[in-house]
Design a protein around this motif. Sequence first.
Motif, PDB file in Angstrom:
ATOM      1  N   PHE A   1       0.847  -1.187   0.000  1.00 21.57           N
ATOM      2  CA  PHE A   1       0.000   0.000   0.000  1.00 21.57           C
ATOM      3  C   PHE A   1       0.884   1.239   0.000  1.00 21.57           C
ATOM      4  O   PHE A   1       1.725   1.404   0.878  1.00 21.57           O
ATOM      5  CB  PHE A   1      -0.919   0.002   1.227  1.00 21.57           C
ATOM      6  CG  PHE A   1      -1.866  -1.163   1.229  1.00 21.57           C
ATOM      7  CD1 PHE A   1      -3.069  -1.076   0.582  1.00 21.57           C
ATOM      8  CD2 PHE A   1      -1.521  -2.343   1.855  1.00 21.57           C
ATOM      9  CE1 PHE A   1      -3.927  -2.153   0.576  1.00 21.57           C
ATOM     10  CE2 PHE A   1      -2.364  -3.422   1.854  1.00 21.57           C
ATOM     11  CZ  PHE A   1      -3.582  -3.324   1.208  1.00 21.57           C
ATOM     12  N   ALA A   2       0.681   2.109  -0.973  1.00 23.05           N
ATOM     13  CA  ALA A   2       1.484   3.321  -1.082  1.00 23.05           C
ATOM     14  C   ALA A   2       1.114   4.303   0.013  1.00 23.05           C
ATOM     15  O   ALA A   2      -0.023   4.371   0.437  1.00 23.05           O
ATOM     16  CB  ALA A   2       1.273   3.951  -2.456  1.00 23.05           C
ATOM     17  N   ALA A   3       2.105   5.057   0.454  1.00 16.59           N
ATOM     18  CA  ALA A   3       1.854   6.039   1.515  1.00 16.59           C
ATOM     19  C   ALA A   3       1.128   7.242   0.937  1.00 16.59           C
ATOM     20  O   ALA A   3       1.431   7.706  -0.144  1.00 16.59           O
ATOM     21  CB  ALA A   3       3.172   6.487   2.137  1.00 16.59           C
ATOM     22  N   LYS A   4       0.142   7.752   1.693  1.00 21.04           N
ATOM     23  CA  LYS A   4      -0.573   8.963   1.288  1.00 21.04           C
ATOM     24  C   LYS A   4      -1.135   9.646   2.510  1.00 21.04           C
ATOM     25  O   LYS A   4      -1.838   9.049   3.294  1.00 21.04           O
ATOM     26  CB  LYS A   4      -1.714   8.626   0.326  1.00 21.04           C
ATOM     27  CG  LYS A   4      -2.462   9.888  -0.162  1.00 21.04           C
ATOM     28  CD  LYS A   4      -3.493   9.511  -1.186  1.00 21.04           C
ATOM     29  CE  LYS A   4      -4.325  10.714  -1.593  1.00 21.04           C
ATOM     30  NZ  LYS A   4      -3.577  11.731  -2.260  1.00 21.04           N
TER      31      LYS A   4
ATOM     32  N   LEU B   1       0.761  -8.477  12.657  1.00 20.16           N
ATOM     33  CA  LEU B   1      -0.377  -9.381  12.754  1.00 20.16           C
ATOM     34  C   LEU B   1      -0.163 -10.549  11.804  1.00 20.16           C
ATOM     35  O   LEU B   1       0.305 -10.368  10.675  1.00 20.16           O
ATOM     36  CB  LEU B   1      -1.685  -8.666  12.386  1.00 20.16           C
ATOM     37  CG  LEU B   1      -2.231  -7.627  13.363  1.00 20.16           C
ATOM     38  CD1 LEU B   1      -3.481  -6.977  12.784  1.00 20.16           C
ATOM     39  CD2 LEU B   1      -2.544  -8.256  14.703  1.00 20.16           C
ATOM     40  N   SER B   2      -0.511 -11.748  12.246  1.00 19.93           N
ATOM     41  CA  SER B   2      -0.472 -12.937  11.410  1.00 19.93           C
ATOM     42  C   SER B   2      -1.820 -13.631  11.531  1.00 19.93           C
ATOM     43  O   SER B   2      -2.142 -14.193  12.581  1.00 19.93           O
ATOM     44  CB  SER B   2       0.663 -13.875  11.837  1.00 19.93           C
ATOM     45  OG  SER B   2       0.727 -15.009  11.002  1.00 19.93           O
ATOM     46  N   LEU B   3      -2.626 -13.593  10.467  1.00 20.89           N
ATOM     47  CA  LEU B   3      -4.008 -14.074  10.502  1.00 20.89           C
ATOM     48  C   LEU B   3      -4.196 -15.211   9.510  1.00 20.89           C
ATOM     49  O   LEU B   3      -3.689 -15.174   8.391  1.00 20.89           O
ATOM     50  CB  LEU B   3      -4.977 -12.926  10.162  1.00 20.89           C
ATOM     51  CG  LEU B   3      -4.770 -11.611  10.937  1.00 20.89           C
ATOM     52  CD1 LEU B   3      -5.729 -10.556  10.428  1.00 20.89           C
ATOM     53  CD2 LEU B   3      -4.958 -11.847  12.423  1.00 20.89           C
TER      54      LEU B   3
ATOM     55  N   MET C   1       0.707  -8.674   8.257  1.00 20.65           N
ATOM     56  CA  MET C   1       0.657  -7.232   8.012  1.00 20.65           C
ATOM     57  C   MET C   1       1.122  -6.503   9.261  1.00 20.65           C
ATOM     58  O   MET C   1       1.257  -7.106  10.335  1.00 20.65           O
ATOM     59  CB  MET C   1      -0.763  -6.800   7.639  1.00 20.65           C
ATOM     60  CG  MET C   1      -1.774  -6.943   8.770  1.00 20.65           C
ATOM     61  SD  MET C   1      -3.451  -6.505   8.258  1.00 20.65           S
ATOM     62  CE  MET C   1      -3.828  -7.910   7.220  1.00 20.65           C
ATOM     63  N   GLY C   2       1.334  -5.202   9.129  1.00 16.98           N
ATOM     64  CA  GLY C   2       1.732  -4.376  10.262  1.00 16.98           C
ATOM     65  C   GLY C   2       0.787  -3.205  10.437  1.00 16.98           C
ATOM     66  O   GLY C   2       0.460  -2.512   9.480  1.00 16.98           O
TER      67      GLY C   2
ATOM     68  N   VAL D   1       1.305  -9.367   3.416  1.00 19.18           N
ATOM     69  CA  VAL D   1       1.900 -10.518   2.753  1.00 19.18           C
ATOM     70  C   VAL D   1       1.119 -11.766   3.135  1.00 19.18           C
ATOM     71  O   VAL D   1       0.887 -12.027   4.312  1.00 19.18           O
ATOM     72  CB  VAL D   1       3.378 -10.697   3.152  1.00 19.18           C
ATOM     73  CG1 VAL D   1       3.977 -11.906   2.456  1.00 19.18           C
ATOM     74  CG2 VAL D   1       4.170  -9.450   2.811  1.00 19.18           C
ATOM     75  N   THR D   2       0.709 -12.533   2.141  1.00 22.11           N
ATOM     76  CA  THR D   2      -0.033 -13.756   2.386  1.00 22.11           C
ATOM     77  C   THR D   2       0.841 -14.944   2.034  1.00 22.11           C
ATOM     78  O   THR D   2       1.394 -15.018   0.935  1.00 22.11           O
ATOM     79  CB  THR D   2      -1.318 -13.801   1.550  1.00 22.11           C
ATOM     80  OG1 THR D   2      -2.077 -12.632   1.827  1.00 22.11           O
ATOM     81  CG2 THR D   2      -2.147 -15.023   1.889  1.00 22.11           C
ATOM     82  N   GLU D   3       0.974 -15.879   2.979  1.00 25.76           N
ATOM     83  CA  GLU D   3       1.802 -17.059   2.766  1.00 25.76           C
ATOM     84  C   GLU D   3       0.971 -18.324   2.920  1.00 25.76           C
ATOM     85  O   GLU D   3       0.064 -18.386   3.752  1.00 25.76           O
ATOM     86  CB  GLU D   3       2.959 -17.091   3.766  1.00 25.76           C
ATOM     87  CG  GLU D   3       3.944 -15.946   3.582  1.00 25.76           C
ATOM     88  CD  GLU D   3       5.106 -16.051   4.551  1.00 25.76           C
ATOM     89  OE1 GLU D   3       6.059 -15.302   4.382  1.00 25.76           O
ATOM     90  OE2 GLU D   3       5.035 -16.904   5.461  1.00 25.76           O
ATOM     91  N   LYS D   4       1.296 -19.318   2.101  1.00 27.20           N
ATOM     92  CA  LYS D   4       0.630 -20.608   2.180  1.00 27.20           C
ATOM     93  C   LYS D   4       1.661 -21.710   1.998  1.00 27.20           C
ATOM     94  O   LYS D   4       2.512 -21.646   1.110  1.00 27.20           O
ATOM     95  CB  LYS D   4      -0.439 -20.727   1.085  1.00 27.20           C
ATOM     96  CG  LYS D   4      -1.179 -22.047   1.117  1.00 27.20           C
ATOM     97  CD  LYS D   4      -2.164 -22.147  -0.037  1.00 27.20           C
ATOM     98  CE  LYS D   4      -2.855 -23.501  -0.046  1.00 27.20           C
ATOM     99  NZ  LYS D   4      -3.760 -23.638  -1.196  1.00 27.20           N
ATOM    100  N   GLU D   5       1.606 -22.698   2.863  1.00 23.90           N
ATOM    101  CA  GLU D   5       2.554 -23.808   2.786  1.00 23.90           C
ATOM    102  C   GLU D   5       1.910 -24.987   2.064  1.00 23.90           C
ATOM    103  O   GLU D   5       0.768 -25.355   2.350  1.00 23.90           O
ATOM    104  CB  GLU D   5       2.996 -24.237   4.179  1.00 23.90           C
ATOM    105  CG  GLU D   5       3.850 -23.178   4.878  1.00 23.90           C
ATOM    106  CD  GLU D   5       4.369 -23.669   6.205  1.00 23.90           C
ATOM    107  OE1 GLU D   5       3.905 -24.751   6.637  1.00 23.90           O
ATOM    108  OE2 GLU D   5       5.225 -22.993   6.797  1.00 23.90           O
ATOM    109  N   GLU D   6       2.638 -25.563   1.095  1.00 18.47           N
ATOM    110  CA  GLU D   6       2.160 -26.726   0.337  1.00 18.47           C
ATOM    111  C   GLU D   6       3.240 -27.808   0.352  1.00 18.47           C
ATOM    112  O   GLU D   6       4.432 -27.501   0.283  1.00 18.47           O
ATOM    113  CB  GLU D   6       1.867 -26.322  -1.107  1.00 18.47           C
ATOM    114  CG  GLU D   6       0.762 -25.272  -1.220  1.00 18.47           C
ATOM    115  CD  GLU D   6       0.548 -24.861  -2.665  1.00 18.47           C
ATOM    116  OE1 GLU D   6       1.299 -25.388  -3.528  1.00 18.47           O
ATOM    117  OE2 GLU D   6      -0.338 -24.035  -2.936  1.00 18.47           O
ATOM    118  N   LEU D   7       2.801 -29.049   0.451  1.00 14.82           N
ATOM    119  CA  LEU D   7       3.745 -30.172   0.410  1.00 14.82           C
ATOM    120  C   LEU D   7       4.271 -30.353  -1.004  1.00 14.82           C
ATOM    121  O   LEU D   7       3.540 -30.256  -1.977  1.00 14.82           O
ATOM    122  CB  LEU D   7       3.066 -31.462   0.873  1.00 14.82           C
ATOM    123  CG  LEU D   7       2.719 -31.536   2.367  1.00 14.82           C
ATOM    124  CD1 LEU D   7       1.992 -32.848   2.644  1.00 14.82           C
ATOM    125  CD2 LEU D   7       3.965 -31.419   3.219  1.00 14.82           C
TER     126      LEU D   7
END
Length: 573
Positions: free
Chosen positions: A34-37, A496-498, A549-550, A565-571
């Motif tokens: 997200f750009a600062a404004k 935050l980690s959701l 996110m922060g 940032v969205t992370e997903k773990e896959e085998l």
Amino acid sequence: DVRRLDRGHRAANRASTDQVTGGKVKTVAWKMVFAAKQGLACIPMVAALAILAPLCTRAAPTGAVLGIDFGSDNCVVAIARRKGVDIVTNEASSRSTPSIVSFGQTQRYLGEAGSTQRMSNLKNTVTGIKTLVGGHMKDKTFEKQVVKQVLYHLQGDKEGRACVKASLTGKDRVFSQAQVVSMLLSNLKKIAVADHESEVTDCVIGVPVDWTEEQRNVVSDAAELAGLKCLSLINENVATALLYGITKTDLPEDKPRIVCFVDVGYSCMQVSVVAFNKGKLKVLSHASDRAFGGREVDELLFEHFAEEFKAKYKVDARTEQKASLRLRMQVERLKKTLSANPPDLETPINVECMMQDTDVSGMYTREQLEAACAAQGMFDKMAGTCARALELAGVSKEDLAGVEVVGGSSRMPVVRERLRDFFGCNVTQTLNAAESIARGASLACAMRSPAFKVREFAITDWNMHPIKVKYESGDKQCKGEVELERGMPMPSTKKLSLKTSSPLTLKWEYSDQASLPPCAPQVLAEQHLPLKEVPKPKGKGAEQPSIKMGVGLTLSGTVSLEGCVTEKEELVP
């Protein structure tokens, strides 16, 4: 009116893949930056504040930046350039410019020009513009301190925010708070450009330590309307502390030197406790009182002489607007004269043709003024504000290395005497009481500008209003809140980690309504994250992706949302 964080923001999505060692797990990350404004998104911490050196590079075309002290009665502009930091003089060769906007039949009159219109065009001349910012018509305190004292017309918008109604070019118009402030800032910019003989847009603006998100956004929006690029807002006492500490060469490296800054201005009193170490300052607490300042002293004198002249000359200045303005202008001059005179010397006040062609006059001493202020409990309020600041900082009077006093009302000898009695030590005025905020803001702006090289001097501010950040996913499976507590360093961020792939809603709310003005909105901002680029989990029982996110606060004192940032773990087969 909920100010949405995504207003004006641009989101850029990109995907990246990181193969984890061992061949067992593959992490896929989707990033939304997200750009600062306008201070609403993240402003990275810059820990480089220093004395300006004549090392201006060619990065910026003008090689100059501004620091603006947005005052209730007057504004001061400092310009930082190769020569150093200078206070800009206006067209009247004055180092301060009246905070006045007057609307005429053919044009607007700003600053000094507006001051000349006060008597002849009082219903369309806006004074004390700073006191309007964040004002709500239903606020009883705002009604008492502003609405009943101003001579122009105020009305509420749909949300009850105070707006100015005035006649411009023969037509009745309604101006929002941001529009009126932008007119004042545009005049200050014009003055700076005339002095520098080149375009100057980058600026940092000083604001009171207790201002809310709504009030800070008004000033940010006004700066944009005025054609200024506001790199940041800065709390007024922090600007003063920066100017105080950046020139010190003997700051300790280990045990901090603690200094208390007391700003007694026209519309409020602010107290900040600041710890200095070599190359940095850290604010330990803020406290303020909007019921003590030069405005209250002026009102006390006005009421005294209105009663005296009513009994002596049978005229009441409170019943006629022009007579009221004439008397208010004279009591303000009397206050300044009394501050420079011996306490028992009788000082005259004269108002020619105050009303009904009647000339009035009276006498007053500084002793009488000090006794009247004490009877109103003003000095008890001043001591209470100082005690609250020390308590919030967790320090005692003995821990203080000094007390620095600034602000126009600090020129009253009794103010310095009472502060000396409270702290048990001599209070100092090593900084220019009227110019310290503007000079400190210009240094802060130079630190953020590529046009200057500066010595490292880090600033850590202190959050005055606690904030709750509530989050909830569209499927209601992920919800909770995080606290940005009182005293939280600024700038800073909480991570935050959701676990969710549903759209997210974030809402910022003040958690201590009692510390805010009565009608200040509790909800600061709201952000909706659609998360369209996040893939849904496949299969029953599949793990949800983790969204990181922060959320936090910028040095401007406004809320921020950092990259998501969205992370997903896959085998990996």
